[in-house]
Design a protein around this motif. Sequence first.
Motif, mmCIF file in Angstrom:
data_model
loop_
_atom_site.group_PDB
_atom_site.id
_atom_site.type_symbol
_atom_site.label_atom_id
_atom_site.label_comp_id
_atom_site.label_asym_id
_atom_site.label_seq_id
_atom_site.Cartn_x
_atom_site.Cartn_y
_atom_site.Cartn_z
ATOM 1 N N GLY A 281 48.856 29.104 42.096
ATOM 2 C CA GLY A 281 49.464 30.158 42.903
ATOM 3 C C GLY A 281 48.979 31.551 42.543
ATOM 4 O O GLY A 281 49.556 32.553 42.976
ATOM 5 N N VAL A 282 47.904 31.637 41.768
ATOM 6 C CA VAL A 282 47.373 32.927 41.314
ATOM 7 C C VAL A 282 46.468 33.516 42.401
ATOM 8 O O VAL A 282 45.672 32.807 43.021
ATOM 9 C CB VAL A 282 46.584 32.746 39.999
ATOM 10 C CG1 VAL A 282 45.878 34.031 39.596
ATOM 11 C CG2 VAL A 282 47.525 32.278 38.892
ATOM 12 N N ALA A 283 46.578 34.828 42.618
ATOM 13 C CA ALA A 283 45.820 35.486 43.688
ATOM 14 C C ALA A 283 44.315 35.312 43.519
ATOM 15 O O ALA A 283 43.592 35.068 44.492
ATOM 16 C CB ALA A 283 46.182 36.967 43.742
ATOM 17 N N ASP A 284 43.817 35.433 42.291
ATOM 18 C CA ASP A 284 42.376 35.298 42.059
ATOM 19 C C ASP A 284 41.889 33.892 42.407
ATOM 20 O O ASP A 284 40.767 33.723 42.902
ATOM 21 C CB ASP A 284 42.034 35.616 40.607
ATOM 22 C CG ASP A 284 42.077 37.112 40.313
ATOM 23 O OD1 ASP A 284 42.153 37.904 41.274
ATOM 24 O OD2 ASP A 284 42.036 37.483 39.125
ATOM 25 N N ASP A 285 42.721 32.887 42.154
ATOM 26 C CA ASP A 285 42.332 31.513 42.475
ATOM 27 C C ASP A 285 42.299 31.294 43.986
ATOM 28 O O ASP A 285 41.424 30.587 44.500
ATOM 29 C CB ASP A 285 43.290 30.519 41.817
ATOM 30 C CG ASP A 285 43.096 30.448 40.309
ATOM 31 O OD1 ASP A 285 41.974 30.729 39.847
ATOM 32 O OD2 ASP A 285 44.061 30.129 39.598
ATOM 33 N N PHE A 286 43.247 31.904 44.701
ATOM 34 C CA PHE A 286 43.210 31.800 46.165
ATOM 35 C C PHE A 286 41.973 32.507 46.710
ATOM 36 O O PHE A 286 41.324 32.017 47.640
ATOM 37 C CB PHE A 286 44.472 32.400 46.785
ATOM 38 C CG PHE A 286 44.529 32.236 48.285
ATOM 39 C CD1 PHE A 286 44.998 31.063 48.847
ATOM 40 C CD2 PHE A 286 44.084 33.247 49.124
ATOM 41 C CE1 PHE A 286 45.026 30.893 50.235
ATOM 42 C CE2 PHE A 286 44.108 33.092 50.506
ATOM 43 C CZ PHE A 286 44.587 31.916 51.058
ATOM 44 N N HIS A 287 41.642 33.651 46.132
ATOM 45 C CA HIS A 287 40.454 34.392 46.573
ATOM 46 C C HIS A 287 39.193 33.556 46.346
ATOM 47 O O HIS A 287 38.293 33.517 47.200
ATOM 48 C CB HIS A 287 40.373 35.707 45.805
ATOM 49 C CG HIS A 287 39.238 36.587 46.223
ATOM 50 N ND1 HIS A 287 39.052 37.006 47.522
ATOM 51 C CD2 HIS A 287 38.204 37.125 45.509
ATOM 52 C CE1 HIS A 287 37.968 37.760 47.598
ATOM 53 N NE2 HIS A 287 37.439 37.841 46.397
ATOM 54 N N ARG A 288 39.126 32.860 45.210
ATOM 55 C CA ARG A 288 37.972 31.998 44.930
ATOM 56 C C ARG A 288 37.916 30.846 45.939
ATOM 57 O O ARG A 288 36.842 30.482 46.429
ATOM 58 C CB ARG A 288 38.066 31.452 43.508
ATOM 59 C CG ARG A 288 36.852 30.619 43.088
ATOM 60 C CD ARG A 288 36.958 30.159 41.647
ATOM 61 N NE ARG A 288 37.015 31.287 40.732
ATOM 62 C CZ ARG A 288 38.120 31.688 40.089
ATOM 63 N NH1 ARG A 288 39.268 31.033 40.262
ATOM 64 N NH2 ARG A 288 38.087 32.715 39.281
ATOM 65 N N PHE A 289 39.076 30.277 46.251
ATOM 66 C CA PHE A 289 39.142 29.210 47.252
ATOM 67 C C PHE A 289 38.641 29.717 48.605
ATOM 68 O O PHE A 289 37.883 29.039 49.306
ATOM 69 C CB PHE A 289 40.588 28.707 47.350
ATOM 70 C CG PHE A 289 40.870 27.764 48.481
ATOM 71 C CD1 PHE A 289 39.963 26.782 48.848
ATOM 72 C CD2 PHE A 289 42.071 27.852 49.184
ATOM 73 C CE1 PHE A 289 40.234 25.911 49.897
ATOM 74 C CE2 PHE A 289 42.343 26.992 50.224
ATOM 75 C CZ PHE A 289 41.431 26.022 50.590
ATOM 76 N N ARG A 290 39.029 30.930 48.973
ATOM 77 C CA ARG A 290 38.581 31.511 50.243
ATOM 78 C C ARG A 290 37.061 31.677 50.264
ATOM 79 O O ARG A 290 36.395 31.328 51.245
ATOM 80 C CB ARG A 290 39.264 32.865 50.456
ATOM 81 C CG ARG A 290 38.928 33.538 51.778
ATOM 82 C CD ARG A 290 39.687 34.846 51.923
ATOM 83 N NE ARG A 290 39.196 35.864 51.021
ATOM 84 C CZ ARG A 290 38.190 36.693 51.293
ATOM 85 N NH1 ARG A 290 37.561 36.612 52.452
ATOM 86 N NH2 ARG A 290 37.816 37.606 50.421
ATOM 87 N N ARG A 291 36.494 32.198 49.184
ATOM 88 C CA ARG A 291 35.041 32.401 49.127
ATOM 89 C C ARG A 291 34.292 31.078 49.217
ATOM 90 O O ARG A 291 33.288 30.970 49.927
ATOM 91 C CB ARG A 291 34.653 33.121 47.830
ATOM 92 C CG ARG A 291 35.119 34.561 47.727
ATOM 93 C CD ARG A 291 34.314 35.321 46.677
ATOM 94 N NE ARG A 291 34.064 34.542 45.478
ATOM 95 C CZ ARG A 291 34.828 34.540 44.396
ATOM 96 N NH1 ARG A 291 35.931 35.267 44.373
ATOM 97 N NH2 ARG A 291 34.510 33.823 43.335
ATOM 98 N N ARG A 292 34.774 30.078 48.518
ATOM 99 C CA ARG A 292 34.057 28.800 48.507
ATOM 100 C C ARG A 292 34.241 28.034 49.814
ATOM 101 O O ARG A 292 33.345 27.283 50.226
ATOM 102 C CB ARG A 292 34.506 27.982 47.292
ATOM 103 C CG ARG A 292 34.036 28.647 46.002
ATOM 104 C CD ARG A 292 34.325 27.864 44.759
ATOM 105 N NE ARG A 292 33.771 28.556 43.596
ATOM 106 C CZ ARG A 292 33.907 28.146 42.349
ATOM 107 N NH1 ARG A 292 34.580 27.029 42.095
ATOM 108 N NH2 ARG A 292 33.371 28.826 41.360
#
Length: 287
Positions: free
Chosen positions: A175-186
């Motif tokens: 649920g961490v914002a940086d992890d969601f951002h990484r998911f979006r990029r990939r």
Amino acid sequence: MRYRLKPKRALGSELRSLYRSLNENLALALLMACREPERGVHLARRGCKELRALIRLLGGGAANQRFYRSLAAGLSAERDTAVMPATWQMLQANMPLLQSKAFHPVGHWLAELAETPAALDGRDAMFLGLAQEAEARCHREPEFEIPEGIAALELRVAWVYRRARRAQLMARKTGVADDFHRFRRRSKDLYYSLRFLKPLMSAPGRRLVGQLKALTELQGLANDVAVLDEYLAANADRLKLTQVSWNRLRRALIMGEQQLQAEVYERAGPILAAGPAQFVRTLKLSG
């Protein structure tokens, strides 16, 4: 126009033509930014993302992406300023709470911000110089090895897919914002990669491209809300809201982002459910 891969032709040569055409499109977008900054910047940022996705797909490393990464980062502020008013309007349309008069200053301030001309000194020269650099790359061989056959390309697709799948699992877990951002990029890397290869795919593979497009657009909306939240928090003193209104605004922004993320995970589940090998078999790539 982006080069469209042609089946039955030498794969390595086709991929090199695609790489050249993406650099040509990037150069044209940067030239357009001199006359139409908002549209030109939007197309240039998208071009950088496409090129970075292609380089990853073909096996290039971070050094091969440096020019495009730096360029996209330099253009991000202009894009965010242009998009934030539309993000605010989208939230208002879906959240009656934000239609209250108490929040009118937010909409007015964002609209004024978007209408404020950017500093023009040297900007056209910067765009022109970057366009020349992108155009020069059209005439160079890529500085990484290009897959020459379908089997090698399938291994690269599996790698891109595996990264997106792992990023989704991590983002859901933390649920961490940086992890969601990484998911979006990939996810975007996977979408662009499959869109490049669409002419080589079966019908089920082509349907996946459409599903990934919808997913990445939804992820983009969630990111736009996060950017808006961060920007408003950094400029809270300019909005002149009461503390009560400010607290309600922050809760609404967080709720809006969470709702969009929940929808993202719901859509992503079926797309990223298969293992990498099964996913690649579904595409049925043919040379």
